[in-house]
Design a protein around this motif. Sequence first.
Motif, PDB file in Angstrom:
ATOM      1  N   LEU A  32       2.315  -6.509 -10.114  1.00  0.00           N
ATOM      2  CA  LEU A  32       2.221  -5.653  -8.930  1.00  0.00           C
ATOM      3  C   LEU A  32       0.779  -5.289  -8.558  1.00  0.00           C
ATOM      4  O   LEU A  32       0.556  -4.396  -7.740  1.00  0.00           O
ATOM      5  N   GLU A  33      -0.176  -6.023  -9.125  1.00  0.00           N
ATOM      6  CA  GLU A  33      -1.580  -5.656  -8.914  1.00  0.00           C
ATOM      7  C   GLU A  33      -1.978  -5.664  -7.442  1.00  0.00           C
ATOM      8  O   GLU A  33      -2.584  -4.718  -6.934  1.00  0.00           O
ATOM      9  N   GLN A  34      -1.555  -6.748  -6.720  1.00  0.00           N
ATOM     10  CA  GLN A  34      -1.911  -6.843  -5.302  1.00  0.00           C
ATOM     11  C   GLN A  34      -1.250  -5.714  -4.504  1.00  0.00           C
ATOM     12  O   GLN A  34      -1.833  -5.166  -3.589  1.00  0.00           O
ATOM     13  N   TRP A  35      -0.022  -5.389  -4.902  1.00  0.00           N
ATOM     14  CA  TRP A  35       0.707  -4.321  -4.206  1.00  0.00           C
ATOM     15  C   TRP A  35       0.013  -2.980  -4.412  1.00  0.00           C
ATOM     16  O   TRP A  35      -0.104  -2.188  -3.477  1.00  0.00           O
ATOM     17  N   SER A  36      -0.481  -2.742  -5.592  1.00  0.00           N
ATOM     18  CA  SER A  36      -1.131  -1.456  -5.807  1.00  0.00           C
ATOM     19  C   SER A  36      -2.478  -1.422  -5.086  1.00  0.00           C
ATOM     20  O   SER A  36      -2.871  -0.394  -4.552  1.00  0.00           O
ATOM     21  N   LYS A  37      -3.152  -2.578  -5.012  1.00  0.00           N
ATOM     22  CA  LYS A  37      -4.405  -2.651  -4.239  1.00  0.00           C
ATOM     23  C   LYS A  37      -4.118  -2.339  -2.767  1.00  0.00           C
ATOM     24  O   LYS A  37      -4.866  -1.617  -2.113  1.00  0.00           O
ATOM     25  N   LEU A  38      -2.990  -2.912  -2.304  1.00  0.00           N
ATOM     26  CA  LEU A  38      -2.626  -2.696  -0.894  1.00  0.00           C
ATOM     27  C   LEU A  38      -2.468  -1.204  -0.629  1.00  0.00           C
ATOM     28  O   LEU A  38      -3.019  -0.664   0.327  1.00  0.00           O
ATOM     29  N   TRP A  39      -1.718  -0.524  -1.476  1.00  0.00           N
ATOM     30  CA  TRP A  39      -1.430   0.878  -1.207  1.00  0.00           C
ATOM     31  C   TRP A  39      -2.632   1.785  -1.461  1.00  0.00           C
ATOM     32  O   TRP A  39      -2.647   2.912  -0.969  1.00  0.00           O
ATOM     33  N   ARG A  40      -3.629   1.283  -2.180  1.00  0.00           N
ATOM     34  CA  ARG A  40      -4.840   2.081  -2.361  1.00  0.00           C
ATOM     35  C   ARG A  40      -5.838   1.841  -1.235  1.00  0.00           C
ATOM     36  O   ARG A  40      -6.793   2.574  -1.084  1.00  0.00           O
ATOM     37  N   SER A  41      -5.585   0.783  -0.445  1.00  0.00           N
ATOM     38  CA  SER A  41      -6.565   0.395   0.582  1.00  0.00           C
ATOM     39  C   SER A  41      -6.622   1.437   1.707  1.00  0.00           C
ATOM     40  O   SER A  41      -5.611   1.870   2.249  1.00  0.00           O
ATOM     41  N   TRP A  42      -7.806   1.831   2.038  1.00  0.00           N
ATOM     42  CA  TRP A  42      -8.064   2.801   3.099  1.00  0.00           C
ATOM     43  C   TRP A  42      -7.604   2.242   4.443  1.00  0.00           C
ATOM     44  O   TRP A  42      -6.937   2.916   5.230  1.00  0.00           O
ATOM     45  N   ILE A  80       3.466 -15.318  -3.571  1.00  0.00           N
ATOM     46  CA  ILE A  80       2.002 -15.190  -3.503  1.00  0.00           C
ATOM     47  C   ILE A  80       1.582 -13.732  -3.691  1.00  0.00           C
ATOM     48  O   ILE A  80       0.550 -13.428  -4.278  1.00  0.00           O
ATOM     49  N   SER A  81       2.424 -12.806  -3.183  1.00  0.00           N
ATOM     50  CA  SER A  81       2.045 -11.400  -3.270  1.00  0.00           C
ATOM     51  C   SER A  81       2.020 -10.897  -4.714  1.00  0.00           C
ATOM     52  O   SER A  81       1.527  -9.808  -4.981  1.00  0.00           O
ATOM     53  N   PHE A  82       2.583 -11.672  -5.621  1.00  0.00           N
ATOM     54  CA  PHE A  82       2.536 -11.280  -7.041  1.00  0.00           C
ATOM     55  C   PHE A  82       1.529 -12.126  -7.815  1.00  0.00           C
ATOM     56  O   PHE A  82       1.570 -12.169  -9.038  1.00  0.00           O
ATOM     57  N   THR A  83       0.659 -12.876  -7.104  1.00  0.00           N
ATOM     58  CA  THR A  83      -0.298 -13.748  -7.788  1.00  0.00           C
ATOM     59  C   THR A  83      -1.719 -13.285  -7.494  1.00  0.00           C
ATOM     60  O   THR A  83      -1.944 -12.394  -6.679  1.00  0.00           O
ATOM     61  N   ASP A  84      -2.644 -13.956  -8.132  1.00  0.00           N
ATOM     62  CA  ASP A  84      -4.052 -13.594  -8.023  1.00  0.00           C
ATOM     63  C   ASP A  84      -4.727 -14.380  -6.912  1.00  0.00           C
ATOM     64  O   ASP A  84      -5.886 -14.759  -7.034  1.00  0.00           O
ATOM     65  N   SER A  85      -4.030 -14.671  -5.804  1.00  0.00           N
ATOM     66  CA  SER A  85      -4.594 -15.530  -4.760  1.00  0.00           C
ATOM     67  C   SER A  85      -5.725 -14.829  -4.023  1.00  0.00           C
ATOM     68  O   SER A  85      -5.618 -13.655  -3.671  1.00  0.00           O
ATOM     69  N   ALA A  89      -2.812  -9.674   1.506  1.00  0.00           N
ATOM     70  CA  ALA A  89      -2.248 -10.018   2.814  1.00  0.00           C
ATOM     71  C   ALA A  89      -0.771 -10.354   2.675  1.00  0.00           C
ATOM     72  O   ALA A  89       0.070  -9.893   3.464  1.00  0.00           O
ATOM     73  N   ALA A  90      -0.440 -11.114   1.632  1.00  0.00           N
ATOM     74  CA  ALA A  90       0.957 -11.503   1.420  1.00  0.00           C
ATOM     75  C   ALA A  90       1.807 -10.269   1.155  1.00  0.00           C
ATOM     76  O   ALA A  90       2.921 -10.126   1.683  1.00  0.00           O
ATOM     77  N   ALA A  91       1.281  -9.351   0.354  1.00  0.00           N
ATOM     78  CA  ALA A  91       2.029  -8.129   0.072  1.00  0.00           C
ATOM     79  C   ALA A  91       2.290  -7.352   1.355  1.00  0.00           C
ATOM     80  O   ALA A  91       3.395  -6.850   1.594  1.00  0.00           O
ATOM     81  N   SER A  92       1.250  -7.252   2.228  1.00  0.00           N
ATOM     82  CA  SER A  92       1.443  -6.511   3.482  1.00  0.00           C
ATOM     83  C   SER A  92       2.465  -7.227   4.361  1.00  0.00           C
ATOM     84  O   SER A  92       3.292  -6.590   5.018  1.00  0.00           O
ATOM     85  N   ALA A  93       2.426  -8.552   4.370  1.00  0.00           N
ATOM     86  CA  ALA A  93       3.375  -9.312   5.187  1.00  0.00           C
ATOM     87  C   ALA A  93       4.809  -9.080   4.702  1.00  0.00           C
ATOM     88  O   ALA A  93       5.729  -8.874   5.505  1.00  0.00           O
TER      89      ALA A  93
END
Lengths: 300, 372
Positions: free
Chosen positions: A61-71, A45-50, A272-276
């Motif tokens: 890796l889009e969700q992962w990069s969003k995660l690491w950019r998140s304040w 899921i962490s690699f999908t557009d959920s 959320a999945a990426a953070s998990a």
Amino acid sequence: MPSSPPRHGEGRGRLQQWLPKLVLAPSFALLLFFVYGFIVWTSYISFTDSGMLPDYTWVGLEQWSKLWRSWTWGIALHNIWVFGLLYIVSCTVLGLLLAILLDQRIRAEGVLRTIYLYPMALSFIVTGTAWQWFLNPGLGLEKTMRELGWESFTFNWLINADMAIYTIVIAAVWQATGFIMAMFLAGLRGIDGEMIKAAQIDGAPTWKIYARIIIPQLRPVFLSAIVVLAHLAIKSFDLVVAMTGGGPGNSTAVPATFMYSYAFSRNEMGIAAASAVFMLAVIAALIVPYLYSELRGGRS
Amino acid sequence: MSFLHINNIKKRFGDTTVLKGIDIAIEKGDFLVLVGPSGCGKSTLLNMIAGLDSISEGELLLNGERINELHPARRDIAMVFQSYALYPSMTVAGNIGFGLEMRKVPKAQRREAIQKVARMLQIESLLDRKPGQLSGGQRQRVAMGRALVRDPQLFLFDEPLSNLDAKLRVDMRTEIKQLHQRLNTTIVYVTHDQIEAMTLATRIAVMRAGELQQLGTPQEVYDDPSNLFVAGFMGSPSMNLLRADIVRHEGVLHARVRKRNEDVLMLPIERDAEALAGWEGREVILGIRPEAITDPASAHHDGRIFEAELEVELVEPTGADMYVVTHLGGREINARMRPGTDISAGTPTRFAFDVSRMVAFDPDSEARIRHT
């Protein structure tokens, strides 16, 4: 069907051999599906557009990069560092200190040990709620002190964005210290009394006996304590939810609350999945080598 | 003034008194062995000398100075423990040097002292290892090294050999004795093994149930036991103890012992005759060491030999000796005979009793009957 008595016995033998596996099979299957199955699923899921619902479109890796950019994720990571470090160090130091004090053959040791150990029996929600009441300026300590006549007394860390994370540290340390103390106490009790006598005759003062002889021998206990505390710290969720709900603002967000809010209230399941998955990786990095060394130690 | 003086020392734990007034005095260079069955208080006494247990009553004097209240570190003693009590996180050198380090001995001097002791105990090659990497015998040496390096006034040993296997134990025993002779140290040594006590001691203190039973040289304790307990405890195989009546026969005092077949054996009283004269017509317990009953050919003729024919019940050859079991005074009696002697069970054989080594005890008080 030819069923002579010896064959019958053989059949029973085979049943006895298979019975444990049969009995364990359902729970093993459930475990495999719900734990490891969902680990795989979450990773995917962490690699999908959920978003609000799972969506199996691969986005890399889009969700992962969003995660690491998140304040907020940055705050959560900073908080878990501060919290984890203070929590582990305080619990270990206080637990060791309490264990050493309890080990002085004092009276009522049994009662005291139980008292210190009891917080561990409470759920984090109960601890969190109780400490939230206690530290709430309008309800607990501050109000009581003012009613007792100390008008200028102020203790408002709970509602102070800079200090709120420390109130969580206080509550968490209160809860786990007794357990760590019990671990150290068991370690101290395992030390040969003759060794301490030998050190006394060698002329070592008590603090040196602890520093040079006893504490170095508690190394395995330190390792266990730190591993237990570290994974408790990373998993910490209920305590934060009950005490501050991640607030004021996002000031006490931790990875677990971040994951929860992104999955269920901000409809960003992918992030959320990426953070998990990230949390799982950190915990695994801690636990797997530990379990490996423990299990190997048990075999030799 | 004796070097170590244990003066009427008592130890109480609550209402129970575990040491009931112990008096022992030894000189510099003595090797005192405290021996007794477990629970006799010997280890407690040692811990009190070390300062690890408090003294309830009495006085402890080392070199004329009262050390009752002195901290263990300031008594100028060193102790070797049963479990060796090595510090597992330190190397062998660290273990040996720890006491010197705590006494702030400079590093160079410390290293020299460690080297010297390691050479003496032949553990130089082990100095960089941790105790966990050593065998039982090596740990034992390190524990001794830790005591020796400080060159204290008094060495205390608490059953140091009981964790070693039988062969190593005998080797280490010899080595401890050699060390004592070479260094001329004063040692207090606790053991429950009477052979260790006999071989090592210059003085033995036999203890039972918190009381000192006898203090003397190994030979005194062995030949001249002060009571039934000491007689039975010291010596292996143990002293033969049998019931006998003191009677006057043809004008001479005799011990009358019953044989298996209702016959009696009359053993003339040689030793403690004056004291035993008062026991005429009463029953005593007679003690005879197995080596004081032999075959006539190997009897010591400097003693007074009395021969009698008895039926052999069992023959136990050990290689060096042959133990022959017969029946006297309602008990099995062990006699030590020359190996290779042609003796077999069921045949009447001549036994030679060295009656000059025979002792007698009061059956009620268990005290030795002797001239006081």
